[in-house]
Design a protein around this motif. Structure first.
Motif, short mmCIF file in Angstrom:
data_model
loop_
_atom_site.label_atom_id
_atom_site.label_comp_id
_atom_site.label_asym_id
_atom_site.label_seq_id
_atom_site.Cartn_x
_atom_site.Cartn_y
_atom_site.Cartn_z
N ASP A 405 25.77 -2.74 7.00
CA ASP A 405 27.07 -3.35 6.70
C ASP A 405 27.87 -2.53 5.71
O ASP A 405 29.06 -2.29 5.89
CB ASP A 405 26.87 -4.77 6.14
CG ASP A 405 26.79 -5.80 7.25
OD1 ASP A 405 27.46 -5.61 8.28
OD2 ASP A 405 26.06 -6.78 7.09
N ALA A 406 27.22 -2.12 4.62
CA ALA A 406 27.95 -1.46 3.54
C ALA A 406 27.86 0.04 3.59
O ALA A 406 28.66 0.75 2.99
CB ALA A 406 27.42 -1.96 2.18
N GLY A 407 26.85 0.60 4.28
CA GLY A 407 26.66 2.04 4.29
C GLY A 407 26.06 2.55 3.01
O GLY A 407 26.20 3.74 2.66
N ASN A 433 23.92 8.46 6.20
CA ASN A 433 24.09 7.01 6.32
C ASN A 433 25.58 6.66 6.18
O ASN A 433 26.35 7.39 5.55
CB ASN A 433 23.28 6.28 5.25
CG ASN A 433 23.68 6.67 3.84
OD1 ASN A 433 23.37 7.77 3.38
ND2 ASN A 433 24.37 5.78 3.14
N THR A 434 25.94 5.53 6.78
CA THR A 434 27.34 5.11 6.74
C THR A 434 27.44 3.62 6.99
O THR A 434 26.46 2.99 7.40
CB THR A 434 28.17 5.87 7.81
OG1 THR A 434 29.56 5.57 7.65
CG2 THR A 434 27.75 5.46 9.21
N ALA A 435 28.61 3.05 6.73
CA ALA A 435 28.88 1.66 7.09
C ALA A 435 29.04 1.56 8.60
O ALA A 435 29.56 2.47 9.25
CB ALA A 435 30.15 1.17 6.40
N ILE A 436 28.60 0.46 9.17
CA ILE A 436 28.60 0.34 10.63
C ILE A 436 30.02 0.39 11.20
O ILE A 436 30.23 0.87 12.31
CB ILE A 436 27.87 -0.96 11.04
CG1 ILE A 436 27.42 -0.87 12.50
CG2 ILE A 436 28.73 -2.20 10.80
CD1 ILE A 436 26.42 -1.92 12.89
N ASN A 437 31.00 -0.06 10.43
CA ASN A 437 32.38 -0.02 10.91
C ASN A 437 32.94 1.40 10.95
O ASN A 437 33.99 1.64 11.55
CB ASN A 437 33.28 -0.89 10.03
CG ASN A 437 33.11 -2.37 10.34
OD1 ASN A 437 32.74 -2.74 11.44
ND2 ASN A 437 33.36 -3.21 9.36
N ASN A 438 32.26 2.34 10.27
CA ASN A 438 32.74 3.72 10.26
C ASN A 438 32.09 4.59 11.32
O ASN A 438 32.36 5.79 11.39
CB ASN A 438 32.48 4.34 8.87
CG ASN A 438 33.31 3.69 7.79
OD1 ASN A 438 34.38 3.16 8.05
ND2 ASN A 438 32.82 3.71 6.56
N LEU A 439 31.21 4.01 12.12
CA LEU A 439 30.56 4.77 13.19
C LEU A 439 31.60 5.28 14.19
O LEU A 439 32.54 4.57 14.53
CB LEU A 439 29.53 3.92 13.91
CG LEU A 439 28.20 3.66 13.18
CD1 LEU A 439 27.37 2.66 13.98
CD2 LEU A 439 27.43 4.95 12.98
N LEU A 453 21.72 -5.80 13.49
CA LEU A 453 23.00 -5.09 13.58
C LEU A 453 23.09 -4.22 14.83
O LEU A 453 24.09 -3.53 15.03
CB LEU A 453 23.20 -4.20 12.34
CG LEU A 453 23.26 -4.92 10.99
CD1 LEU A 453 23.34 -3.90 9.86
CD2 LEU A 453 24.44 -5.87 10.93
N ALA A 454 22.06 -4.24 15.66
CA ALA A 454 21.98 -3.31 16.79
C ALA A 454 23.14 -3.49 17.77
O ALA A 454 23.70 -2.51 18.27
CB ALA A 454 20.64 -3.48 17.51
N ASN A 455 23.51 -4.73 18.06
CA ASN A 455 24.61 -4.96 19.02
C ASN A 455 25.93 -4.42 18.51
O ASN A 455 26.73 -3.87 19.27
CB ASN A 455 24.72 -6.45 19.34
CG ASN A 455 23.70 -6.90 20.36
OD1 ASN A 455 23.24 -6.09 21.16
ND2 ASN A 455 23.33 -8.17 20.33
N ARG A 456 26.19 -4.61 17.22
CA ARG A 456 27.44 -4.09 16.63
C ARG A 456 27.48 -2.56 16.70
O ARG A 456 28.51 -1.96 16.98
CB ARG A 456 27.59 -4.56 15.19
CG ARG A 456 28.01 -6.01 15.05
CD ARG A 456 28.06 -6.45 13.59
NE ARG A 456 28.98 -5.64 12.81
CZ ARG A 456 29.06 -5.69 11.49
NH1 ARG A 456 28.26 -6.51 10.80
NH2 ARG A 456 29.91 -4.92 10.84
N ALA A 457 26.34 -1.93 16.42
CA ALA A 457 26.27 -0.47 16.48
C ALA A 457 26.50 0.02 17.91
O ALA A 457 27.17 1.03 18.13
CB ALA A 457 24.93 0.01 15.95
#
Length: 608
Positions: A405-407, A433-439, A453-457
């Motif tokens: 979430d936070a990276g 490492n990174t926040a998931i929203n920054n992928l 968090l796998a589905n969000r990734a």
């Protein structure tokens, strides 16, 4: 029999309610966590440059009010919108948030958490309606004006409607918190906070609920005790110290290292498995949390902004200037540690049961409880297959990213652990490492996430290879990843093309049960979004000519697929690999050309 049916029904209803609550908490946290750096920056600027700060500066202090009034809510609104509908949703969410900001005179964090996702949802629904009807060549014009007009309308609604409502709600919540603090009842909050953060709501409680309320209080009073309720490292430190002296086996030997990581690194997740090994230790962390907060309240402790991660270093950095403030914060941490340690000591010394000699049992239990409570699924296959099997779907891996979430925090620790293993194995790979929203979806990427968090990734990076783990800090899959990469047990895409790809149309369709199909999904990602859109349009027109318009035809991302056998996915070969890995029920048709595939005519003739 009837009684059993009723009990099952009640259980399902309770589970559904709990699932919805946990998803809400996760989404609230997800809007704040990626922007925590901005919150810390505001807290440091406030602590340093305000009139009572460490180095007062009237010019630099001018940044304090605009940041808390405009910058932070707009960041939350943009993040909330982008969570729903990528960058486009973020833009509309930020515009909508501006309406509630200007329409009130308080920091509008709650309003931002409402308007941001609302803006993203509205533009997503509009695009789903308008894009199929937009003539070729007018896409950019429609996209830009629709975002601007819809954002304007939502901003006006926020200004006149949502803003005043949220302002009143915020005032009521602030009054309620003040009432609880004035009557010294706030320590009772830790009876819920301590077990809840271990089971399923670690970041959601602090970042989704306490931080917005705390910032509003801090903006008025200069500090807030709400920032100390969840990040206090004392309760967890007391448990780990008790294991150091009174534990057994692996738990005892691993506790000193875990205590250092927890107290100075602020990664609270590391002590959760120790508590779950012996559930009676929930009493320890509750005792530590309640006693620590009691001391904070008694001595008037508070922080300028939310500490992240929740380490003793972060707490001290966010403490306002003054010896009394530091004494108050440290006293609460020490009291919490002592109370938790004493209760843990009694529990561990009186426990006569056989000691679980493997901390992995507690880690597995933690993952199961978190997943069940969050109500989130995992990427099918990623949780049941080993990492070597997953890596066989990739032609190459050049970069490994840990995403949370936070990276920061646990993902940074996981990246460090795997980076060391990769280096020792002699592999020339970067591990970050990174926040998931920054992928970002890119070739050669391996994404490592926690199960929940796998589905969000997968939604963010459909073309990447995905491995999910139960715990970033201790996963056997790290060795599997290194082994899979080092021994080059990765399938050759050219070999797959020649051996696995049928050349006959009939054989390609023989595994498709057309009688069950009620929805057809064209899968897109950044590399083929145009061809997927065009293919969907032409296929839908062909269905209409064949008088089979009752079947839905959609253009979706991988993460939007519904895992049912009534869904037929049409995708390119590389994307189809991800589909087959991620879903077990959908039917998949692999085509070389999404726009004009020879399989389409025969498929349409077989559809009901």
């Amino acid at each position: 029999m009837e009684a059993n049916a009723k009990s099952v029904s009640v259980a399902k209803e309770k589970t559904s309610i709990k699932t919805k609550l946990q998803r809400l908490g996760s989404k609230l946290s997800g809007m704040v966590m990626p922007n925590i750096g901005a919150f810390i920056a505001w807290g440091l600027i406030t602590a340093l440059f305000m009139k009572t700060g460490w180095i007062p500066n009237a010019q630099l202090a001018k940044m304090i009010t605009p940041m808390v009034t405009y910058l932070l809510p707009l960041l939350i609104g943009f993040t909330g919108g982008s969570m729903v509908y990528d960058h486009r949703g973020g833009v509309v969410g930020a515009i909508a948030t501006m309406g509630v900001i200007v329409g009130t005179d308080i920091p509008m964090f709650i309003g931002a958490m409402m308007m941001g996702p609302l803006g993203g949802w509205c533009i997503k629904k509009f695009d789903a309606w308008a894009q199929p009807k937009t003539r070729q060549g007018f896409e950019m014009l429609v996209n830009n004006f629709s975002a601007g007009i819809l954002g304007m309308i939502l901003a006006i609604i926020g200004f006149f409607g949502i803003g005043p409502i949220v302002s009143g709600l915020s005032a009521a919540l602030a009054t309620g918190v003040d009432w609880i603090i004035a009557r010294n009842l706030i320590p009772l909050a830790n009876i819920f906070i301590e077990p809840a953060k271990i089971l399923f709501l670690n970041n959601a409680i602090n970042q989704g609920i306490l931080t917005p309320l705390g910032i509003q209080a801090s903006a008025e009073a200069g500090k807030s005790i709400l920032f100390l309720l969840e990040p206090n490292p004392g309760p967890g430190l007391g448990v780990l110290l008790a294991f150091m002296f009174f534990g057994k086996g692996t738990a005892k030997s691993s506790a000193p290292g875990a205590a250092i990581i927890h107290f100075f690194g602020g990664i609270h997740e590391i002590y959760f498995p120790y508590v779950l090994m012996k559930p009676a230790l929930f009493l320890s962390v509750i005792a530590g949390g309640v006693s620590g907060t009691f001391m904070f309240n008694l001595l008037g402790a508070g922080l300028k902004a939310s500490p992240s991660p929740g380490s003793i270093i972060s707490l001290l950095l966010m403490t306002p200037k003054g010896v009394g403030n530091y004494v108050a914060v440290l006293s609460g941490v020490v009291v919490a540690t002592v109370a938790s340690f004493l209760v843990s000591m009694v529990i561990l010394k009186r426990d006569k049961t056989a000691e679980i000699d493997d901390i992995k049992a507690g880690q597995a239990k933690m993952a199961d409880m978190k997943n069940n409570a969050k109500g989130t699924g995992t990427v099918a296959g990623a949780n049941t297959e080993d990492a070597k099997a997953i890596l066989q779907t990739a032609s190459d891996v050049s970069h490994i990213i840990f995403a949370c979430d936070a990276g920061m925090g646990s993902s940074a620790m996981g990246a460090s652990i795997l980076r060391d293993k990769v280096k020792k194995a002699g592999l020339d790979l970067s591990v970050t490492n990174t926040a998931i929203n920054n992928l970002k979806d890119e070739p050669g990427l391996l994404v490592v996430t926690q199960d929940e968090l796998a589905n969000r990734a997968l939604q963010k990076t459909p073309s990447a290879v995905h491995v999910s783990v139960e715990n970033f800090l201790n996963s056997p899959k790290y060795d599997e990843i290194v082994t899979g990469l080092k021994t080059k047990e990765v399938s050759d895409p050219k070999a797959e093309e020649t051996t696995d790809r049928p050349t006959d149309i009939t054989s390609e369709l023989q595994n498709i049960d057309a009688s069950k199909v009620s929805e057809i999904d064209f899968i897109h990602h950044d590399q083929n979004i145009g061809s997927a859109t065009m293919g969907r349009s032409l296929f839908k027109a062909s269905l209409k000519k064949a008088a089979k318009s009752g079947i839905k035809v959609k253009n979706v991302a991988v993460g939007e697929v519904i895992d049912e056998d009534s869904t037929l996915v049409i995708a390119s070969k590389e994307t189809a690999k991800r589909i087959k890995l991620s879903f077990k029920n959908v039917q998949v048709l692999v085509v070389n050309d999404l726009v004009d595939a020879p399989e389409y005519d025969k498929l349409i003739s077989e559809l009901k």
